[in-house]
Write an enzyme that holds these catalytic residues in place. Sequence first.
Site, mmCIF file in Angstrom:
data_model
loop_
_atom_site.group_PDB
_atom_site.id
_atom_site.type_symbol
_atom_site.label_atom_id
_atom_site.label_comp_id
_atom_site.label_asym_id
_atom_site.label_seq_id
_atom_site.Cartn_x
_atom_site.Cartn_y
_atom_site.Cartn_z
ATOM 1 N N GLN A 101 46.203 31.851 53.525
ATOM 2 C CA GLN A 101 46.685 30.576 54.079
ATOM 3 C C GLN A 101 48.126 30.748 54.589
ATOM 4 O OE1 GLN A 101 44.889 30.228 50.729
ATOM 5 N NE2 GLN A 101 43.198 30.299 52.145
ATOM 6 N N ASP A 129 46.045 32.009 59.411
ATOM 7 C CA ASP A 129 45.476 32.757 60.534
ATOM 8 C C ASP A 129 46.533 33.403 61.427
ATOM 9 O OD1 ASP A 129 42.934 31.924 59.683
ATOM 10 O OD2 ASP A 129 43.092 30.074 60.857
ATOM 11 N N LYS A 155 47.651 37.991 58.946
ATOM 12 C CA LYS A 155 48.044 38.628 57.678
ATOM 13 C C LYS A 155 47.146 39.824 57.364
ATOM 14 C CE LYS A 155 47.306 34.691 55.676
ATOM 15 N NZ LYS A 155 47.123 33.804 56.820
ATOM 16 N N GLY A 194 40.129 33.807 55.747
ATOM 17 C CA GLY A 194 39.328 34.692 56.588
ATOM 18 C C GLY A 194 40.282 35.649 57.252
ATOM 19 N N HIS A 195 40.221 36.912 56.858
ATOM 20 C CA HIS A 195 41.169 37.898 57.373
ATOM 21 C C HIS A 195 40.415 38.936 58.198
ATOM 22 C CE1 HIS A 195 44.081 36.829 53.839
ATOM 23 N NE2 HIS A 195 43.780 35.800 54.606
HETATM 24 P P1 GDP Z 1 44.775 35.935 58.870
HETATM 25 O O1 GDP Z 1 43.939 34.878 58.257
HETATM 26 O O2 GDP Z 1 46.235 35.643 58.799
HETATM 27 O O3 GDP Z 1 44.463 37.314 58.367
HETATM 28 O O4 GDP Z 1 44.406 35.923 60.417
HETATM 29 P P2 GDP Z 1 42.923 35.853 61.053
HETATM 30 O O5 GDP Z 1 42.301 37.181 60.905
HETATM 31 O O6 GDP Z 1 42.191 34.664 60.554
HETATM 32 O O7 GDP Z 1 43.276 35.515 62.556
HETATM 33 C C1 GDP Z 1 44.066 36.346 63.341
HETATM 34 C C2 GDP Z 1 43.232 36.821 64.550
HETATM 35 O O8 GDP Z 1 44.092 37.356 65.519
HETATM 36 C C3 GDP Z 1 42.251 37.924 64.207
HETATM 37 O O9 GDP Z 1 41.098 37.737 64.975
HETATM 38 C C4 GDP Z 1 42.980 39.204 64.616
HETATM 39 O O10 GDP Z 1 42.101 40.237 65.023
HETATM 40 C C5 GDP Z 1 43.770 38.694 65.789
HETATM 41 N N1 GDP Z 1 45.060 39.360 66.009
HETATM 42 C C6 GDP Z 1 45.956 39.799 65.074
HETATM 43 N N2 GDP Z 1 47.076 40.257 65.669
HETATM 44 C C7 GDP Z 1 46.898 40.099 67.008
HETATM 45 C C8 GDP Z 1 47.713 40.343 68.154
HETATM 46 O O11 GDP Z 1 48.848 40.818 68.075
HETATM 47 N N3 GDP Z 1 47.169 40.030 69.379
HETATM 48 C C9 GDP Z 1 45.916 39.489 69.513
HETATM 49 N N4 GDP Z 1 45.483 39.196 70.733
HETATM 50 N N5 GDP Z 1 45.133 39.244 68.445
HETATM 51 C C10 GDP Z 1 45.616 39.537 67.221
HETATM 52 P P1 IMO Z 2 43.736 32.312 56.100
HETATM 53 O O1 IMO Z 2 44.010 33.080 54.825
HETATM 54 C C1 IMO Z 2 43.755 28.497 58.198
HETATM 55 C C2 IMO Z 2 42.993 24.905 55.794
HETATM 56 C C3 IMO Z 2 41.716 24.154 56.080
HETATM 57 C C4 IMO Z 2 42.164 22.744 55.759
HETATM 58 C C5 IMO Z 2 43.081 22.941 54.567
HETATM 59 C C6 IMO Z 2 42.434 22.711 53.212
HETATM 60 O O2 IMO Z 2 42.615 32.853 56.901
HETATM 61 O O3 IMO Z 2 45.006 32.129 56.866
HETATM 62 P P2 IMO Z 2 40.719 24.147 51.782
HETATM 63 O O4 IMO Z 2 39.321 24.609 52.086
HETATM 64 O O5 IMO Z 2 41.683 25.237 51.507
HETATM 65 O O6 IMO Z 2 40.749 23.088 50.731
HETATM 66 O O7 IMO Z 2 41.203 23.412 53.139
HETATM 67 O O8 IMO Z 2 43.535 24.278 54.642
HETATM 68 N N1 IMO Z 2 42.829 26.340 55.485
HETATM 69 C C7 IMO Z 2 43.122 27.334 56.339
HETATM 70 N N2 IMO Z 2 43.532 27.297 57.623
HETATM 71 N N3 IMO Z 2 43.626 29.675 57.576
HETATM 72 C C8 IMO Z 2 43.241 29.733 56.280
HETATM 73 O O9 IMO Z 2 43.217 30.875 55.565
HETATM 74 C C9 IMO Z 2 42.936 28.527 55.611
HETATM 75 N N4 IMO Z 2 42.510 28.215 54.361
HETATM 76 C C10 IMO Z 2 42.469 26.882 54.299
HETATM 77 O O10 IMO Z 2 41.321 24.305 57.418
HETATM 78 O O11 IMO Z 2 42.921 22.217 56.816
HETATM 79 MG MG MG Z 3 42.318 33.609 58.738
#
Ligand code: GDP
Ligand code: IMO
Ligand code: MG
Length: 431
Positions: A219, A9, A12, A36-37
């Site tokens: 991840q 999270d 990416k 979840g991106h």
């Molecule tokens: P990922 O799994 O690595 O793709 O990240 P996620 O999408 O799960 O979580 C990142 C969250 O941070 C998302 O809701 C993005 O919209 C938000 N985000 C990304 N870059 C920034 C930033 O520079 N500032 C803020 N405030 N939010 C950001």
């Molecule tokens: P993105 O791509 C954050 C965590 C779960 C748990 C562990 C194992 O959005 O960064 P799993 O279901 O993979 O067997 O769970 O890994 N986990 C993540 N945490 N971002 C993710 O993906 C994750 N995918 C799995 O919360 O601790």
């Molecule tokens: Mg994510």
Amino acid sequence: MIVGAQWGDEGKGKLTDLLAERADAVVRFQGGNNAGHTIIRDGEEFRFHLVPSGILYPGKTCMIGNGVVIDPRVLTGELEELKRRGIDFGGLRISANAHMVMPYHVLLDTAGEAKLGKLSIGTTRRGIGPCYADKAARLGIRVQDLLDAKILRKKIMAAMEPKSQALRPFAKDPALDLHAMTEEYLTYGHRLEPYIADTARLCWETLDSGGTVLFEGAQGTLLDLDHGTYPFVTSSNPVAGAACVGAGVGPADIDEVWGVAKAYATRVGAGPFPSELDDEIGRRLLEGGHEYGTTTGRQRRCGWIDLVALRYAVRLNRMTALALTKLDVLGGIDPLRVAVRYRHPEGAVFDEFPYHQSILHMAEADYEELPGFEADIGECRREQDLPREARDYVSFISDYVGVPVRLVGVGPGRDQVVWMGEAAEPRLRAA
Ligand code: GDP
Ligand code: IMO
Ligand code: MG
């Protein structure tokens, strides 16, 4: 290549979307819909779990590589949603060798967590672990199996047989009916068939003709099955080295590895987190950063940035650059702290990331204090727009981990980034 430098999270998806514009193809190489991106484009939010984050560019080749595990119900759902929103996904390609998440994987994931009780991992319960376990046991069902009813049925039977005892509590679950399951998966096969391809070959063709392939990690490094905080990890390898296996290219094909890290740290699920905050500042990061999971909606645990773990991630992935996201969330917090070593309750001090599980579980972070910045930096677009303290904070991190920070995130919007340094925006080979 884009990899998560922390516990996932990190942002990416946003970075992939940003860089995809200059690439010829984007490929996911591991994980599944545990990812979840989130991408925010022109105020509109997109959440992807399986579809690569380059999909918002019409016609761009977006591949789901062999190393990904696919829940076809989720994938077809995502495609329907894209269609509803008028997004052209004609460039999608799905590896015939990718493994399928089956209904019994999802049930076993939940059952496994329940059995662990207090020791549970806090998985996303999407069936990821059991699916990768079947892959290793050579009992997996692959995308190509969806195209032949007889083979599919046989393979499902073979995969379920050794699980019969574990699945007994679900005996009456209609999702486990062999006939219904086969029919359902054949239907997915029909829907996905136009997109099934030899994705490794597509990567080679792009690379061999001088094009750029962007690898989108899911991840993060500390969730890596081999190098993360085992057993509190995911069941795939999110590190850069694994992209070669998960997409079918060689190490020499990779010329840049960018890690994505938040300006602080978060973690979802259980496991060690030495710089975790259980106070007002932690709550501020939670609310300010909207730290609720994209996949499960769970609150993310929040803490200070951990430079011991980050330096480990930089070396492990041999990163060439870092993108530091969510710097805006730290605005108004003064002073800022960065974890620079761990301390064990019995007195030992660790400058390097410890491999020993019980040390890591007991470790507490030691901090360096840095001045905070008051300003709202959401409107900054150039390095010199950032307050001096914010630039110093970024420099401290960059110096400590030994890799340049090329990009800073100052908000969730696509344009809310600041390119850093002399070279400013990167010149990937022309798309
Ligand atoms: P990922 O799994 O690595 O793709 O990240 P996620 O999408 O799960 O979580 C990142 C969250 O941070 C998302 O809701 C993005 O919209 C938000 N985000 C990304 N870059 C920034 C930033 O520079 N500032 C803020 N405030 N939010 C950001
Ligand atoms: P993105 O791509 C954050 C965590 C779960 C748990 C562990 C194992 O959005 O960064 P799993 O279901 O993979 O067997 O769970 O890994 N986990 C993540 N945490 N971002 C993710 O993906 C994750 N995918 C799995 O919360 O601790
Ligand atoms: Mg994510």
